[in-house]
Design a protein around this motif. Sequence first.
Motif, short mmCIF file in Angstrom:
data_model
loop_
_atom_site.label_atom_id
_atom_site.label_comp_id
_atom_site.label_asym_id
_atom_site.label_seq_id
_atom_site.Cartn_x
_atom_site.Cartn_y
_atom_site.Cartn_z
N LEU A 1 1.80 -8.45 -4.47
CA LEU A 1 0.09 -7.85 -4.00
C LEU A 1 -0.75 -7.50 -4.08
N PHE A 2 0.50 -5.88 -5.81
CA PHE A 2 -0.71 -5.22 -6.13
C PHE A 2 -1.40 -5.41 -6.50
N GLU A 3 -1.77 -6.65 -7.04
CA GLU A 3 -3.07 -6.95 -8.04
C GLU A 3 -4.31 -7.37 -7.01
N ASN A 4 -3.86 -8.05 -5.98
CA ASN A 4 -4.42 -8.39 -5.22
C ASN A 4 -5.31 -7.30 -4.56
N LEU A 5 -4.46 -6.85 -4.14
CA LEU A 5 -5.05 -5.32 -2.96
C LEU A 5 -5.76 -4.48 -4.33
N LYS A 6 -6.12 -4.56 -4.91
CA LYS A 6 -6.75 -3.75 -6.93
C LYS A 6 -6.09 -2.02 -6.34
N LYS B 1 0.65 -1.29 0.15
CA LYS B 1 -0.18 0.01 -0.45
C LYS B 1 0.74 1.56 -0.27
N GLN B 2 2.31 1.41 1.38
CA GLN B 2 2.80 2.88 1.08
C GLN B 2 3.91 2.59 0.18
N LEU B 3 3.97 1.22 -1.55
CA LEU B 3 4.30 1.28 -2.29
C LEU B 3 4.02 1.99 -3.75
N ALA B 4 2.05 2.00 -3.19
CA ALA B 4 0.89 2.44 -4.39
C ALA B 4 1.19 3.78 -4.16
N GLN B 5 1.41 4.77 -3.05
CA GLN B 5 1.19 5.44 -2.86
C GLN B 5 2.17 6.75 -3.56
N VAL C 1 7.60 -2.24 -12.62
CA VAL C 1 6.55 -1.80 -12.30
C VAL C 1 5.78 -0.89 -12.68
N GLN C 2 4.62 -0.78 -13.60
CA GLN C 2 3.68 -0.14 -14.28
C GLN C 2 2.42 0.36 -13.98
N LEU C 3 2.40 1.48 -14.06
CA LEU C 3 1.33 1.78 -14.13
C LEU C 3 -0.19 0.72 -14.63
#
Lengths: 258, 382
Positions: free
Chosen positions: B293-298, B247-251, B313-315
């Motif tokens: 885990l990006f995908e699982n967490l949507k 989650k933090q990475l996504a941020q 890593v891509q958008l």
Amino acid sequence: MHRRGVGAGAIAKKKLAETKYKERGNVLAEDQIAQMSKQLETFKTHLEEFASKHKQEIRKSAQFRVQFQDMCATIGVDPLASGKGFWSEMLGVGDFYYELGVQIIEVCLALKHRNGGLITLEELHQRVLKGRGKFAQDVSQDDLTRAIKKLKSLGNGFSMIPVGGTYLVQSVPAELNMDHTVVLQLAEKKGFVTVSEIRSSLTWETERAKHVLEHLLKEGLAWLDTQAAGEPQYWLPALFSELYSRDVSPEEASQLMP
Amino acid sequence: MDRFIWANGLLEINETLVIQQRGVRLYDGDEKAKFDMGTLLLSTHRLLWRDAKNHEYCIAIPLSQIVFFEEQAAGIGKSAKIVVHLHPASANKEPGPYQSSPNNYIKLSFREHGQIEFYRRLTETMTQRRWERVPASQLIQPTNTSQAGRTRAVGIVGIERKLEEKRKETDKNISEAFEDLSKLMEKAKEMVELSKSIANKIKDKQGDITEDETIRFKSYLLSMGIANPVTRETHGSGTHYHLQLAKQLAQILQTPLEERGGMMALTEVYCLVNRARGMELLSPEDLVNACKLFENLKLPLRLRIFDSGVMVVQLQSHNEQEMITSAVDNVSDKGSLTAEELAKLLGISVLLSKERLLLAEKMGNLCRDDSVEGLRFYPNLF
């Protein structure tokens, strides 16, 4: 204290004094810069020392950690300064090689715009050493190699290419490499390029040019003419039709027909 | 002449002798003083004059008293001189041979020559300003005692002294703050500000604090710090840790990814994230696990592994359907395209553009013409 200066002598003296004051002002300004640079240097030394000595304590307080990082960012000090230690040396575990990995990637990224993501192990070594503070443990090229190998779990994007006894470190995978496009553009005018053409017009290192051309050969995008005068030419068949077929008008074409 | 104080002719601990010259007479202003035949000594800290006969008879003046000095050529029956202009005496100066003097300058008359060399060494010594380098232990007392005299100073001298005082205070603050960790923690906020103000002032005048692009880049990465990095200490060591980390990475990766055209090599991500985390180092394994885990967490990010083994890593906006549509649109626009041409159009690498074209072909939207000139794609009209 006052001298009752009158006449030309007094005026000349006054002028002299004025210029001297001005000079003094300039000297003062320069002094100040020099002093501030010195203070910056002191800051840097202290921060480097603290980063290497008090890592665990700094990590404990969230607020202070942010402040410490803030200072490091302002002055340009590397907060990562773990020693190698016994376990790193023997087993390659611990933060040492991970930290080194971060520093290695950082150097590669910083220079990417100049070298296209290709750097010799020697230059990398030099730059990494420079970035690590005075108090950080020395690293050898062997350490670099080990650290790069640790990055393998991040995919094949970061690799070492053996070149004549030493290594080139490649940090940009072909998937993200724009070099090919640039070379293709360069070839557009004539339909072919040579290594020295790339070197002179793009100011690339020979290794970088060769690397790109070899990739184009491998992908079947370029053909190699080793019999060309001077040096080998890399021809791009994709450009043939555009360059060489339009010169013939329909009239000429019908004349050529038997 | 009233700036001189009595001296014993011995040098202080940090002081060294620079040059000495016999046969020098002192002038108070334009008038001969009662010191007519002696040796003039220049040290790193002071200017001393010692009587030729009575060696006990010695006077000195600190070099910091000197504003500037100039040469005065010799004339008929006149020796060459150096005119030395002086700051006003401080109020609590030690006693000297003159209680007061109408003059703000003295003259050194070189009756046995040597003025050229002396002048040269004096210039050197004055620019080196060695007397400013006072060892820390001695620093505190003299500054306190001379405080009264200092505050009175005005004009250039005053400015100089103020600057000097400020510098010394800053130096002291820095060295005190870095004495040990607890002190630094106490003064951290102050030090953060100080470091910024110094860096900014230097940037103003010189453009940047360093020429080294690697260090500049390091500063840039570090400046994007994360206030509360997710760590094993705060979030345990299991899946929970990786979930929070993802989650933090996504941020933090959202903006950098947008800046870089929606795709970043995982190695670059690793460097960026770890620099932002500062001392909370993340291992490559943890990074990969979190990215998976990006995908699982949507989350709007995806970890992508190419056939070549390269990880990026891509958008999510970089998804297949959109890529195919844009590739087909471009091909239809131009009539036909090769991978290189598409790469140029979209500003992506040749490999990526080829991949997109192949994907579009697989979906039946494009068809190929494989010739000696390379692989060319056309809209699929069949």
